[in-house]
Write a protein that holds these residues in place. Sequence first.
Motif, mmCIF file in Angstrom:
data_model
loop_
_atom_site.group_PDB
_atom_site.id
_atom_site.type_symbol
_atom_site.label_atom_id
_atom_site.label_comp_id
_atom_site.label_asym_id
_atom_site.label_seq_id
_atom_site.Cartn_x
_atom_site.Cartn_y
_atom_site.Cartn_z
ATOM 1 N N ARG A 138 2.964 0.122 8.081
ATOM 2 C CA ARG A 138 1.811 -0.729 7.785
ATOM 3 C C ARG A 138 0.595 -0.265 8.580
ATOM 4 N NH1 ARG A 138 4.380 -6.776 8.659
ATOM 5 N NH2 ARG A 138 5.741 -6.825 6.832
ATOM 6 N N ASP A 140 -3.505 -1.389 9.223
ATOM 7 C CA ASP A 140 -4.561 -2.397 9.067
ATOM 8 C C ASP A 140 -5.913 -1.709 9.222
ATOM 9 O OD1 ASP A 140 -6.163 -4.622 9.074
ATOM 10 O OD2 ASP A 140 -5.478 -5.387 11.008
ATOM 11 N N SER A 175 -6.787 -8.179 2.912
ATOM 12 C CA SER A 175 -6.289 -8.950 4.053
ATOM 13 C C SER A 175 -6.478 -10.442 3.837
ATOM 14 C CB SER A 175 -7.013 -8.521 5.335
ATOM 15 O OG SER A 175 -8.377 -8.932 5.288
ATOM 16 N N HIS A 181 -5.073 -3.859 3.973
ATOM 17 C CA HIS A 181 -3.783 -3.495 4.538
ATOM 18 C C HIS A 181 -3.132 -2.459 3.636
ATOM 19 C CE1 HIS A 181 -3.585 -7.825 6.394
ATOM 20 N NE2 HIS A 181 -4.395 -7.023 7.062
ATOM 21 N N GLN A 233 -0.647 -2.819 14.895
ATOM 22 C CA GLN A 233 0.042 -3.699 13.965
ATOM 23 C C GLN A 233 1.412 -3.148 13.580
ATOM 24 O OE1 GLN A 233 -0.687 -6.605 13.406
ATOM 25 N NE2 GLN A 233 -2.888 -6.930 13.425
ATOM 26 N N MET A 240 1.004 -9.134 10.283
ATOM 27 C CA MET A 240 -0.241 -9.485 9.615
ATOM 28 C C MET A 240 0.096 -10.448 8.480
ATOM 29 S SD MET A 240 -0.916 -5.797 7.745
ATOM 30 C CE MET A 240 -0.815 -4.856 9.265
ATOM 31 N N SER A 255 -4.239 -13.128 0.793
ATOM 32 C CA SER A 255 -4.018 -11.693 0.974
ATOM 33 C C SER A 255 -3.330 -11.175 -0.283
ATOM 34 C CB SER A 255 -3.147 -11.446 2.207
ATOM 35 O OG SER A 255 -2.935 -10.068 2.412
#
Length: 346
Positions: A138, A140, A175, A181, A233, A240, A255
């Motif tokens: 992941r 961000d 997000s 993301h 993250q 998240m 999101s």
Amino acid sequence: MASPRITLTVPGPHGDREIGISNPDRVIWPEAGITKRELAEYFIAVAEPFLAANGDRPVSLERFPDAVGGESFFSKNPPKGAPDYVEAVTVTYNSGRRHPQLVLTEIASAVWAAQMNTIVFHPWASLASNPDHPVELRIDLDPQPGTGFADAVAAAHGLREVLREADLEPWIKTSGNRGLHVFCPIEPTHEFLDVRHAVIAAARELERRMPDRVTTAWWKEERGERIFVDFNQANRDRTMAGAYSPRALPAATVSTPVTWDELDGVDPTTFTVRSIPERLASVGDPWAGMQDNPGRIDTLLGWWERDLADGLGELNFPPDFPKMPGEPPRVQPSRLNPDNWPKPDA
């Protein structure tokens, strides 16, 4: 005066469950006028894609006893009195402490969480069956002051090229706020620190290609007007907002997964608790099948080793983590005392 309690019928793999919702007319998002009942009904409407993204993994609940903008707190372990269909798994946190963490296995769990004033769901990158090994890489993309969503979009396209060169297939979602993301499904063959290093390797490669537009600088004073690629993250116990999770923002934004083809025209403010069920009905879930062909992070770990050989080492961890091997000083560069922390090239 409190509104009367209602009961919602929630379909699930073990048949219908009847879940009571107290104060269903209480307004959770005052600006949008969205009530607690609407929130609970939202989860029923988006059950399949919501569980595909957030189910069967450790998850933290962000709860708001009053409304958005008010006080909030996180629940990680099932609170006393939770129904038996709200499951848990014991996980290890960055401190080494072990503790039960909530797991959603059916949408009734999310509706129950809404009854418990949950707005935002924060899933781990790993499954409950193997919590120490992520199934997602992941990244961000976090706009800094002076930048906005359009800048995050440009960074996302560049990141997609980087990740594809590393033999990974990226998927993207809003997000629910100003950022984006990027997720890559991966085989659960490496623990969190390795995945973090893979993220750093990808972030550094993107930074080399877009030095005026993105940054990996941990300290805000060094970021400038660039998109911050938030590598932290990827750490254990760092989460998240999950896909299709509402956000505790005035417009009740969500999101939302999107396709790469539609990304340039996306307005993230239009994805809300009220609009997402209709979107799913008309265009489907852009993340359907995301986990069907997971990739491997071997190429990115090779880039990490290459960068180590070139003198690029570990980056800062969050302040609540124990001091990690090779980590830079946990002090702002402008406050760095060179007598105590000489620079690497000194």
